[in-house]
Write a protein that holds these residues in place. Structure first.
Motif, PDB file in Angstrom:
ATOM      1  N   ALA A  64      -0.233 -13.459   6.013  1.00  0.00           N
ATOM      2  CA  ALA A  64       0.192 -13.213   7.721  1.00  0.00           C
ATOM      3  C   ALA A  64      -1.171 -12.628   8.225  1.00  0.00           C
ATOM      4  O   ALA A  64      -1.533 -12.922   9.462  1.00  0.00           O
ATOM      5  CB  ALA A  64       1.106 -12.240   7.810  1.00  0.00           C
ATOM      6  N   SER A  65      -2.024 -11.869   7.659  1.00  0.00           N
ATOM      7  CA  SER A  65      -3.192 -11.178   8.009  1.00  0.00           C
ATOM      8  C   SER A  65      -4.513 -12.222   8.145  1.00  0.00           C
ATOM      9  O   SER A  65      -5.629 -11.692   8.447  1.00  0.00           O
ATOM     10  CB  SER A  65      -3.461  -9.722   7.492  1.00  0.00           C
ATOM     11  N   GLU A  66      -4.134 -13.161   7.442  1.00  0.00           N
ATOM     12  CA  GLU A  66      -5.320 -14.445   6.981  1.00  0.00           C
ATOM     13  C   GLU A  66      -6.478 -14.006   6.365  1.00  0.00           C
ATOM     14  O   GLU A  66      -7.508 -14.271   6.392  1.00  0.00           O
ATOM     15  CB  GLU A  66      -6.070 -15.064   8.599  1.00  0.00           C
ATOM     16  N   VAL A  67      -6.059 -12.446   5.629  1.00  0.00           N
ATOM     17  CA  VAL A  67      -7.107 -12.101   4.793  1.00  0.00           C
ATOM     18  C   VAL A  67      -6.967 -13.258   3.453  1.00  0.00           C
ATOM     19  O   VAL A  67      -5.833 -13.537   3.199  1.00  0.00           O
ATOM     20  CB  VAL A  67      -6.799 -10.822   4.214  1.00  0.00           C
ATOM     21  N   GLU A 111       2.709 -11.911   1.135  1.00  0.00           N
ATOM     22  CA  GLU A 111       3.082 -12.390   2.404  1.00  0.00           C
ATOM     23  C   GLU A 111       2.219 -11.623   3.627  1.00  0.00           C
ATOM     24  O   GLU A 111       1.896 -12.182   4.504  1.00  0.00           O
ATOM     25  CB  GLU A 111       4.368 -12.084   2.549  1.00  0.00           C
ATOM     26  N   GLN A 112       1.952 -10.439   3.065  1.00  0.00           N
ATOM     27  CA  GLN A 112       1.147  -9.535   4.046  1.00  0.00           C
ATOM     28  C   GLN A 112      -0.525 -10.118   4.090  1.00  0.00           C
ATOM     29  O   GLN A 112      -0.845 -10.214   5.227  1.00  0.00           O
ATOM     30  CB  GLN A 112       1.053  -8.045   3.681  1.00  0.00           C
ATOM     31  N   LEU A 113      -1.046 -10.402   3.040  1.00  0.00           N
ATOM     32  CA  LEU A 113      -2.223 -11.294   3.066  1.00  0.00           C
ATOM     33  C   LEU A 113      -2.322 -12.434   3.713  1.00  0.00           C
ATOM     34  O   LEU A 113      -3.381 -12.679   4.549  1.00  0.00           O
ATOM     35  CB  LEU A 113      -2.875 -11.202   1.427  1.00  0.00           C
TER      36      LEU A 113
END
Length: 156
Positions: A151-154, A147-149
């Motif tokens: 969200a950060s579009e990484v 989810e973090q990745l």
């Protein structure tokens, strides 16, 4: 002691009706059993878009390997791995990206053994969840990272 024959107050049900009734009952139970399968149904539009983004991105385990300076087994195209709870899928919102090696145990190179692939790229979930989770973390930790990745579009 005098014995009298038993007299039935209600007539016996015909055996054929009894058999037919049990067949219908078992068929209905089997139909209900099919509905309670592992499938989580058709994903919503938002869930389908999220799964498409996962499939185009990088495997979460390969991303962790790359951050730690280890080689990655990712060569394009990921699977969407549905996380489980008690042996049942949690839903389409609980998916992480997994390359064919980390998700299904498909070796990246021909002629490579499972032991060699595990040594180079880390354990596969298909070959055991305990070694997999010992290296990469729990399902909830992997989901939080995914989810973090996203969200950060990484590229995960």
């Amino acid at each position: 002691m005098k014995r009298t024959p038993l007299i039935r107050k209600t007539p016996l049900v015909a055996r054929q009706q009894f058999v037919a009734r049990t067949v219908v009952t078992t068929a209905l139970k089997a139909k209900k059993r099919l509905r309670q399968s592992r499938s989580t149904g058709k994903p919503t539009k938002g869930q389908a878009e999220r799964i498409d983004r996962l499939k185009r991105g990088e495997c979460v385990c390969c991303w962790i390997n790359r951050q730690q300076g280890r080689p990655t087994a990712y060569f394009g195209g990921c699977d969407a791995h549905h996380l489980l709870s008690g042996g049942r899928r949690r839903g389409h919102g609980y998916t992480i990206a997994g390359c064919p090696w980390h998700h299904r145990g498909v070796k990246p190179y021909d002629g490579m053994t499972d032991a060699q692939a595990t040594e180079h790229f880390g354990p596969s979930l298909a070959h055991g969840s305990k070694p997999f989770h010992a290296i990469y973390g729990t399902d909830d930790e992997l989901l939080a990272l995914q989810e973090q990745l996203l969200a950060s579009e990484v590229s995960p």
